[in-house]
Design a protein around this motif. Structure first.
Motif, mmCIF file in Angstrom:
data_model
loop_
_atom_site.group_PDB
_atom_site.id
_atom_site.type_symbol
_atom_site.label_atom_id
_atom_site.label_comp_id
_atom_site.label_asym_id
_atom_site.label_seq_id
_atom_site.Cartn_x
_atom_site.Cartn_y
_atom_site.Cartn_z
ATOM 1 N N LYS A 228 -12.019 6.826 0.278
ATOM 2 C CA LYS A 228 -12.465 5.711 1.108
ATOM 3 C C LYS A 228 -13.459 6.147 2.182
ATOM 4 N N SER A 229 -14.538 5.386 2.299
ATOM 5 C CA SER A 229 -15.514 5.629 3.350
ATOM 6 C C SER A 229 -15.222 4.726 4.539
ATOM 7 N N LEU A 230 -15.699 5.122 5.688
ATOM 8 C CA LEU A 230 -15.598 4.247 6.841
ATOM 9 C C LEU A 230 -16.317 2.941 6.545
ATOM 10 N N VAL A 231 -15.629 1.831 6.796
ATOM 11 C CA VAL A 231 -16.182 0.541 6.422
ATOM 12 C C VAL A 231 -17.330 0.146 7.353
ATOM 13 N N SER A 232 -17.096 0.198 8.627
ATOM 14 C CA SER A 232 -18.137 -0.175 9.581
ATOM 15 C C SER A 232 -17.838 0.475 10.925
ATOM 16 N N PRO A 233 -18.747 1.274 11.448
ATOM 17 C CA PRO A 233 -19.995 1.689 10.785
ATOM 18 C C PRO A 233 -19.720 2.846 9.817
ATOM 19 N N ALA A 234 -20.526 2.987 8.773
ATOM 20 C CA ALA A 234 -20.346 4.049 7.782
ATOM 21 C C ALA A 234 -20.964 5.342 8.301
ATOM 22 N N THR A 235 -20.309 5.922 9.253
ATOM 23 C CA THR A 235 -20.850 7.121 9.904
ATOM 24 C C THR A 235 -20.193 8.399 9.418
ATOM 25 N N GLY A 236 -19.380 8.287 8.368
ATOM 26 C CA GLY A 236 -18.702 9.479 7.876
ATOM 27 C C GLY A 236 -17.363 9.684 8.562
ATOM 28 N N GLY A 237 -16.655 10.723 8.136
ATOM 29 C CA GLY A 237 -15.347 11.000 8.691
ATOM 30 C C GLY A 237 -14.235 10.554 7.769
ATOM 31 N N SER A 238 -13.037 11.009 8.024
ATOM 32 C CA SER A 238 -11.888 10.735 7.162
ATOM 33 C C SER A 238 -11.275 9.387 7.475
ATOM 34 N N MET A 239 -10.881 8.690 6.408
ATOM 35 C CA MET A 239 -10.167 7.422 6.561
ATOM 36 C C MET A 239 -8.672 7.581 6.305
ATOM 37 N N TRP A 240 -8.281 8.624 5.603
ATOM 38 C CA TRP A 240 -6.863 8.864 5.337
ATOM 39 C C TRP A 240 -6.615 10.356 5.176
ATOM 40 N N GLY A 241 -5.375 10.722 5.344
ATOM 41 C CA GLY A 241 -4.924 12.074 5.059
ATOM 42 C C GLY A 241 -3.706 12.009 4.151
ATOM 43 N N TYR A 242 -3.524 13.046 3.334
ATOM 44 C CA TYR A 242 -2.389 13.079 2.397
ATOM 45 C C TYR A 242 -1.940 14.521 2.215
ATOM 46 N N ASN A 243 -0.623 14.698 2.057
ATOM 47 C CA ASN A 243 -0.063 16.027 1.831
ATOM 48 C C ASN A 243 1.020 15.936 0.767
ATOM 49 N N ASN A 244 0.939 16.780 -0.256
ATOM 50 C CA ASN A 244 1.944 16.785 -1.322
ATOM 51 C C ASN A 244 3.338 17.134 -0.825
ATOM 52 N N SER A 245 3.412 17.786 0.327
ATOM 53 C CA SER A 245 4.717 18.236 0.815
ATOM 54 C C SER A 245 5.494 17.146 1.538
ATOM 55 N N SER A 246 4.914 15.963 1.723
ATOM 56 C CA SER A 246 5.646 14.871 2.371
ATOM 57 C C SER A 246 6.893 14.547 1.553
ATOM 58 N N TRP A 247 8.029 14.535 2.205
ATOM 59 C CA TRP A 247 9.282 14.451 1.448
ATOM 60 C C TRP A 247 9.505 13.075 0.825
ATOM 61 N N GLU A 248 8.751 12.057 1.259
ATOM 62 C CA GLU A 248 8.918 10.733 0.651
ATOM 63 C C GLU A 248 8.219 10.611 -0.701
ATOM 64 N N ASN A 249 7.314 11.503 -1.022
ATOM 65 C CA ASN A 249 6.530 11.381 -2.253
ATOM 66 C C ASN A 249 7.419 11.420 -3.496
ATOM 67 N N TYR A 250 7.054 10.647 -4.500
ATOM 68 C CA TYR A 250 7.737 10.748 -5.794
ATOM 69 C C TYR A 250 6.768 10.363 -6.897
ATOM 70 N N LEU A 251 7.019 10.905 -8.076
ATOM 71 C CA LEU A 251 6.233 10.607 -9.272
ATOM 72 C C LEU A 251 7.118 10.885 -10.479
ATOM 73 N N TYR A 252 7.410 9.853 -11.255
ATOM 74 C CA TYR A 252 8.207 10.036 -12.468
ATOM 75 C C TYR A 252 7.865 8.940 -13.465
ATOM 76 N N ALA A 253 8.154 9.188 -14.740
ATOM 77 C CA ALA A 253 7.828 8.240 -15.800
ATOM 78 C C ALA A 253 9.065 7.959 -16.641
ATOM 79 N N ILE A 254 9.264 6.684 -16.990
ATOM 80 C CA ILE A 254 10.387 6.245 -17.809
ATOM 81 C C ILE A 254 9.845 5.797 -19.162
ATOM 82 N N PRO A 255 10.370 6.296 -20.273
ATOM 83 C CA PRO A 255 9.895 5.882 -21.599
ATOM 84 C C PRO A 255 10.400 4.490 -21.940
ATOM 85 N N VAL A 256 9.558 3.715 -22.603
ATOM 86 C CA VAL A 256 9.949 2.366 -23.032
ATOM 87 C C VAL A 256 9.385 2.118 -24.423
ATOM 88 N N ASN A 257 9.924 1.096 -25.083
ATOM 89 C CA ASN A 257 9.377 0.653 -26.358
ATOM 90 C C ASN A 257 8.367 -0.446 -26.119
#
Length: 281
Positions: free
Chosen positions: A251-280
């Motif tokens: 994501k870019s800064l919406v207004s003004p578009a002067t650069g810089g970070s809009m978000w930060g993320y870290n894989n070590s955040s304990w709330e994170n999850y990712l899993y897949a369930i098989p279905v027919n």
């Protein structure tokens, strides 16, 4: 001659009548039903008070066409009793047709009820994502998508992929002063550099461009943590397992578009999850 013919016809009728109501027993003098094989030669000689153990080695056919294996009282066209229970089950059926294998079920392959062994998607095991790549990233002003460092490996078939990720506002730089809420997307991709769907097909009315999106808000909390979550149904194509990567909208800064970070993320955040369930499908 006429008398002899009458005697012959009368005798034939008697024999046919006896045959029509006869019972055939093998290894038993006391057959049950119209046909009964006593494999263990242990059935009682009279009556039908067979014990469960005595019935286990019997094959019985009743006059209604029901056939029992391990029982003298079959209630269906094929009724198998093995003597097992929930604690110690005993298998009683085997079909070797070339498609047999682990975690396969007997499924019909035609409208005529012809069956074979088949590995249904729902019999596969749940798959967990991989967050082992330590990744602390922030957005920039270049657009596109950035690889989060999270991935999941899925075999061909249909899967519900569940995802949850914690984001925060940058504490320094141009993005730290941006206070308006904005919409953020997360993508599943077969590439770590671009949002690509080669090898898998998103399912759903929208084409599955992104199964994960949410509003990012700035609050009075340091870093203003936000949680984005969702589910996405995909079909993994081909014959081999495929690595699928989690990409975040750069994501870019919406207004003004002067650069810089809009978000930060870290894989070590304990709330994170990712899993897949098989279905027919």
């Amino acid at each position: 001659n006429m008398k002899n013919n009458i005697k012959f016809i009368f005798l034939a009728l008697i024999l046919l009548s006896g045959t029509a109501f006869s019972q055939v027993g093998i290894n038993t003098k006391n057959p049950q039903g119209v046909f009964n094989i006593d494999g263990g030669k242990d059935n009682p000689e009279t009556g039908n008070a067979h014990t469960a153990e005595q019935q286990l080695n019997d094959l019985t056919v009743l006059d209604n066409g029901n056939m029992g294996l391990g029982t003298i009282n079959p209630s269906h066209k094929v009724h198998i009793v093995t003597g097992g229970d929930a604690t110690t089950p005993v298998r009683g059926f085997k079909l070797t047709d070339g498609n047999e294998g682990d975690q396969r079920v007997l499924a019909t392959i035609s409208g005529a009820g012809i069956g074979t062994w088949k590995k249904l998607d729902a019999t596969k095991k749940l798959v967990e994502g991989d967050f082992s790549a330590v990744s602390h990233i922030t957005s920039d002003n270049s657009g596109g998508a950035k690889y989060s460092g999270a991935k999941i490996t899925l075999t061909p078939g249909v899967w519900i992929v569940n995802l949850g990720m914690t984001f925060y506002y940058p504490t320094t730089g141009a993005g730290s002063t941006y206070e308006n809420p904005y919409w953020l997307h997360v993508y599943l991709s077969t590439s770590t550099t671009t949002n690509t769907k080669a090898g898998y097909t998103p399912l759903g009315p929208s084409g599955g461009n992104s199964g994960y999106a949410g509003v990012i808000l700035k609050t009075t909390d340091p870093g203003s943590p936000n949680f984005l979550s969702g589910s996405m149904v995909i079909r993994v194509n081909g014959t081999d397992p495929r690595e699928i990567y989690v990409l975040i909208e750069n994501k870019s800064l919406v207004s003004p578009a002067t650069g810089g970070s809009m978000w930060g993320y870290n894989n070590s955040s304990w709330e994170n999850y990712l899993y897949a369930i098989p279905v027919n499908e």
